[in-house]
Design a protein around this motif. Sequence first.
Motif, PDB file in Angstrom:
ATOM      1  N   ILE A 195      19.360   0.214  -0.814  1.00  0.00           N
ATOM      2  CA  ILE A 195      18.853  -0.877   0.017  1.00  0.00           C
ATOM      3  C   ILE A 195      17.646  -0.423   0.830  1.00  0.00           C
ATOM      4  CG2 ILE A 195      19.414  -2.435   1.913  1.00  0.00           C
ATOM      5  CD1 ILE A 195      22.295  -2.430   0.947  1.00  0.00           C
ATOM      6  N   TYR A 196      17.772   0.727   1.470  1.00  0.00           N
ATOM      7  CA  TYR A 196      16.736   1.191   2.388  1.00  0.00           C
ATOM      8  C   TYR A 196      15.385   1.325   1.702  1.00  0.00           C
ATOM      9  CZ  TYR A 196      20.670   2.461   5.414  1.00  0.00           C
ATOM     10  OH  TYR A 196      21.800   2.434   6.184  1.00  0.00           O
ATOM     11  N   VAL A 197      15.375   1.823   0.472  1.00  0.00           N
ATOM     12  CA  VAL A 197      14.100   2.116  -0.181  1.00  0.00           C
ATOM     13  C   VAL A 197      13.318   0.853  -0.498  1.00  0.00           C
ATOM     14  CG1 VAL A 197      14.915   2.065  -2.581  1.00  0.00           C
ATOM     15  CG2 VAL A 197      13.077   3.653  -1.917  1.00  0.00           C
ATOM     16  N   TYR A 198      14.021  -0.276  -0.611  1.00  0.00           N
ATOM     17  CA  TYR A 198      13.340  -1.524  -0.956  1.00  0.00           C
ATOM     18  C   TYR A 198      12.926  -2.332   0.269  1.00  0.00           C
ATOM     19  CZ  TYR A 198      14.903  -0.709  -5.752  1.00  0.00           C
ATOM     20  OH  TYR A 198      15.110  -0.177  -6.996  1.00  0.00           O
ATOM     21  N   LEU A 199      13.463  -1.998   1.438  1.00  0.00           N
ATOM     22  CA  LEU A 199      13.160  -2.790   2.637  1.00  0.00           C
ATOM     23  C   LEU A 199      11.673  -2.800   2.998  1.00  0.00           C
ATOM     24  CD1 LEU A 199      16.119  -2.303   5.148  1.00  0.00           C
ATOM     25  CD2 LEU A 199      15.279  -4.427   4.132  1.00  0.00           C
ATOM     26  N   PRO A 200      10.969  -1.644   3.011  1.00  0.00           N
ATOM     27  CA  PRO A 200       9.533  -1.704   3.314  1.00  0.00           C
ATOM     28  C   PRO A 200       8.751  -2.573   2.329  1.00  0.00           C
ATOM     29  CG  PRO A 200      10.338   0.543   3.505  1.00  0.00           C
ATOM     30  CD  PRO A 200      11.439  -0.244   2.882  1.00  0.00           C
ATOM     31  N   LEU A 201       9.161  -2.564   1.070  1.00  0.00           N
ATOM     32  CA  LEU A 201       8.485  -3.402   0.078  1.00  0.00           C
ATOM     33  C   LEU A 201       8.713  -4.879   0.378  1.00  0.00           C
ATOM     34  CD1 LEU A 201       9.510  -1.346  -3.087  1.00  0.00           C
ATOM     35  CD2 LEU A 201       7.322  -1.278  -1.878  1.00  0.00           C
ATOM     36  N   LEU A 202       9.937  -5.212   0.783  1.00  0.00           N
ATOM     37  CA  LEU A 202      10.232  -6.604   1.144  1.00  0.00           C
ATOM     38  C   LEU A 202       9.483  -7.017   2.405  1.00  0.00           C
ATOM     39  CD1 LEU A 202      11.866  -9.224   0.811  1.00  0.00           C
ATOM     40  CD2 LEU A 202      13.721  -8.135   2.092  1.00  0.00           C
ATOM     41  N   LEU A 203       9.459  -6.148   3.401  1.00  0.00           N
ATOM     42  CA  LEU A 203       8.773  -6.471   4.653  1.00  0.00           C
ATOM     43  C   LEU A 203       7.274  -6.606   4.464  1.00  0.00           C
ATOM     44  CD1 LEU A 203      10.756  -4.147   7.097  1.00  0.00           C
ATOM     45  CD2 LEU A 203      10.892  -6.644   6.927  1.00  0.00           C
ATOM     46  N   SER A 204       6.700  -5.887   3.503  1.00  0.00           N
ATOM     47  CA  SER A 204       5.261  -6.005   3.252  1.00  0.00           C
ATOM     48  C   SER A 204       4.912  -7.354   2.630  1.00  0.00           C
ATOM     49  CB  SER A 204       4.790  -4.868   2.338  1.00  0.00           C
ATOM     50  OG  SER A 204       5.288  -5.023   1.023  1.00  0.00           O
ATOM     51  N   VAL A 205       5.903  -8.038   2.084  1.00  0.00           N
ATOM     52  CA  VAL A 205       5.688  -9.397   1.581  1.00  0.00           C
ATOM     53  C   VAL A 205       5.777 -10.403   2.723  1.00  0.00           C
ATOM     54  CG1 VAL A 205       6.572 -11.188   0.027  1.00  0.00           C
ATOM     55  CG2 VAL A 205       6.558  -8.795  -0.704  1.00  0.00           C
ATOM     56  N   ILE A 206       6.690 -10.144   3.660  1.00  0.00           N
ATOM     57  CA  ILE A 206       6.938 -11.089   4.758  1.00  0.00           C
ATOM     58  C   ILE A 206       5.923 -10.942   5.890  1.00  0.00           C
ATOM     59  CG2 ILE A 206       8.623 -11.791   6.495  1.00  0.00           C
ATOM     60  CD1 ILE A 206      10.803 -10.831   4.585  1.00  0.00           C
ATOM     61  N   ALA A 207       5.589  -9.698   6.246  1.00  0.00           N
ATOM     62  CA  ALA A 207       4.753  -9.444   7.428  1.00  0.00           C
ATOM     63  C   ALA A 207       3.396 -10.160   7.396  1.00  0.00           C
ATOM     64  CB  ALA A 207       4.556  -7.941   7.609  1.00  0.00           C
ATOM     65  N   PRO A 208       2.681 -10.205   6.253  1.00  0.00           N
ATOM     66  CA  PRO A 208       1.368 -10.874   6.273  1.00  0.00           C
ATOM     67  C   PRO A 208       1.426 -12.344   6.653  1.00  0.00           C
ATOM     68  CG  PRO A 208       1.542  -9.449   4.357  1.00  0.00           C
ATOM     69  CD  PRO A 208       2.900  -9.491   4.983  1.00  0.00           C
ATOM     70  N   LEU A 209       2.607 -12.965   6.548  1.00  0.00           N
ATOM     71  CA  LEU A 209       2.728 -14.368   6.941  1.00  0.00           C
ATOM     72  C   LEU A 209       2.488 -14.551   8.441  1.00  0.00           C
ATOM     73  CD1 LEU A 209       5.899 -15.372   4.864  1.00  0.00           C
ATOM     74  CD2 LEU A 209       3.486 -15.728   4.276  1.00  0.00           C
ATOM     75  N   GLY A 210       2.696 -13.485   9.202  1.00  0.00           N
ATOM     76  CA  GLY A 210       2.477 -13.571  10.648  1.00  0.00           C
ATOM     77  C   GLY A 210       1.096 -13.146  11.095  1.00  0.00           C
ATOM     78  N   ALA A 211       0.224 -12.782  10.145  1.00  0.00           N
ATOM     79  CA  ALA A 211      -1.102 -12.285  10.532  1.00  0.00           C
ATOM     80  C   ALA A 211      -1.916 -13.356  11.251  1.00  0.00           C
ATOM     81  CB  ALA A 211      -1.849 -11.786   9.293  1.00  0.00           C
ATOM     82  N   ARG A 212      -1.986 -14.549  10.688  1.00  0.00           N
ATOM     83  CA  ARG A 212      -2.792 -15.615  11.292  1.00  0.00           C
ATOM     84  C   ARG A 212      -2.226 -16.055  12.642  1.00  0.00           C
ATOM     85  NH1 ARG A 212      -6.599 -19.242   8.707  1.00  0.00           N
ATOM     86  NH2 ARG A 212      -7.556 -20.443  10.376  1.00  0.00           N
ATOM     87  N   PRO A 213      -0.917 -16.338  12.745  1.00  0.00           N
ATOM     88  CA  PRO A 213      -0.399 -16.705  14.075  1.00  0.00           C
ATOM     89  C   PRO A 213      -0.624 -15.626  15.124  1.00  0.00           C
ATOM     90  CG  PRO A 213       1.195 -17.241  12.370  1.00  0.00           C
ATOM     91  CD  PRO A 213       0.116 -16.449  11.703  1.00  0.00           C
ATOM     92  N   LEU A 214      -0.436 -14.360  14.751  1.00  0.00           N
ATOM     93  CA  LEU A 214      -0.620 -13.282  15.720  1.00  0.00           C
ATOM     94  C   LEU A 214      -2.070 -13.178  16.156  1.00  0.00           C
ATOM     95  CD1 LEU A 214       0.854 -11.009  17.199  1.00  0.00           C
ATOM     96  CD2 LEU A 214       0.359  -9.518  15.263  1.00  0.00           C
ATOM     97  N   SER A 215      -3.001 -13.341  15.238  1.00  0.00           N
ATOM     98  CA  SER A 215      -4.424 -13.205  15.569  1.00  0.00           C
ATOM     99  C   SER A 215      -4.935 -14.361  16.410  1.00  0.00           C
ATOM    100  CB  SER A 215      -5.249 -13.094  14.283  1.00  0.00           C
ATOM    101  OG  SER A 215      -5.192 -14.296  13.536  1.00  0.00           O
ATOM    102  N   GLU A 216      -4.287 -15.524  16.331  1.00  0.00           N
ATOM    103  CA  GLU A 216      -4.803 -16.702  17.033  1.00  0.00           C
ATOM    104  C   GLU A 216      -4.005 -17.089  18.264  1.00  0.00           C
ATOM    105  OE1 GLU A 216      -5.220 -19.863  14.229  1.00  0.00           O
ATOM    106  OE2 GLU A 216      -7.094 -19.035  13.431  1.00  0.00           O
TER     107      GLU A 216
END
Length: 332
Positions: free
Chosen positions: A3-24
């Motif tokens: 499980i642990y080894v795949y979590l960063p890969l999953l989070l790298s898919v989810i995290a960019p969704l917050g880029a625009r809200p965080l920047s604005e």
Amino acid sequence: MRIYVYLPLLLSVIAPLGARPLSERCEPRLATWLLTASALILGTATTISLGLLAITGLTGIPFLAGLGHWSASTARFYDPAEPPVALLAGLLLGGALVTAARMLWRRARSLAAAVWEAACMPAHNGLVIVEDEAPDAYALPGLPGRVVVSTGMLRTLDETEHDILLAHERAHLAAHHYLFVAFAGLGAAANPLLRPLATAVSYTVERWADEQAVRATGDRVRVARAVGKAALAAHGTAPRLSATPLLGILGRRNPLAGAGPVPRRVAALLAPPLARRPELVLATTAVLALTVLSTVAATHDLHAFLEVAGVAHHEHHHLDMDGPHHIALPAR
């Protein structure tokens, strides 16, 4: 590790969704730090995850297992990654390392060239004026850095706007914004899924410099006009502004949702200053903490996995030397 080894890969898919809200929605300086840290940490963590998956696949190959003094059969028995997954991880890892190395080399060469060019430029109080009809202005990193402005840009702006322009470009140099852009770009080079984070950093460093210009001049509207005039002069098209509210209300689409960075910067300057938004900070911190912890846990599990494979190899070696014995393997 499964499980642990795949979590960063999953989070790298989810995290960019917050880029625009965080920047604005978050104060630009804080947003820049959070976005840069996110791109760099997630890029590093996903690269490590690919490496861990590739290593577990390699240990199942008898020749390579022999070089590492591991038991290939035990490695295949406990391997958390199927061979196709390990092979794909290895290919992605190679691509990530090559792309990141090329990007790092290009950035280093560009920075060295900028430092050399800045050192060769005669300047008055850090300002270099070049004879050029094309309106242009930029910050050139160096020891010290230089603000380069063309005569075309000086003629475009009035005296007060000259001060705003200089305050903006000097803010880039003082805060070393080129490093934030470089680090975020490095994370995106290692993992292309993180490109929205790097793009957001390019925007937030401009917003950070805009706000510094506001602090220097004390007039948000004048800074907004200077940004708009400079963009119009440099690109030949006026930023599209609207008298409608700057933020969507009750689910209505933000009129600037599809706009470019300059109209968004001008709109942000015409609005009240942004707050720090602790909920966004906590969410980002939680994602990064989970990324780091999962990477550490996966690395620890790989170490334990290799120890088991090494012990099995040692026992098999003694079995071959001393005759048949029963080897009790731990439950899978």
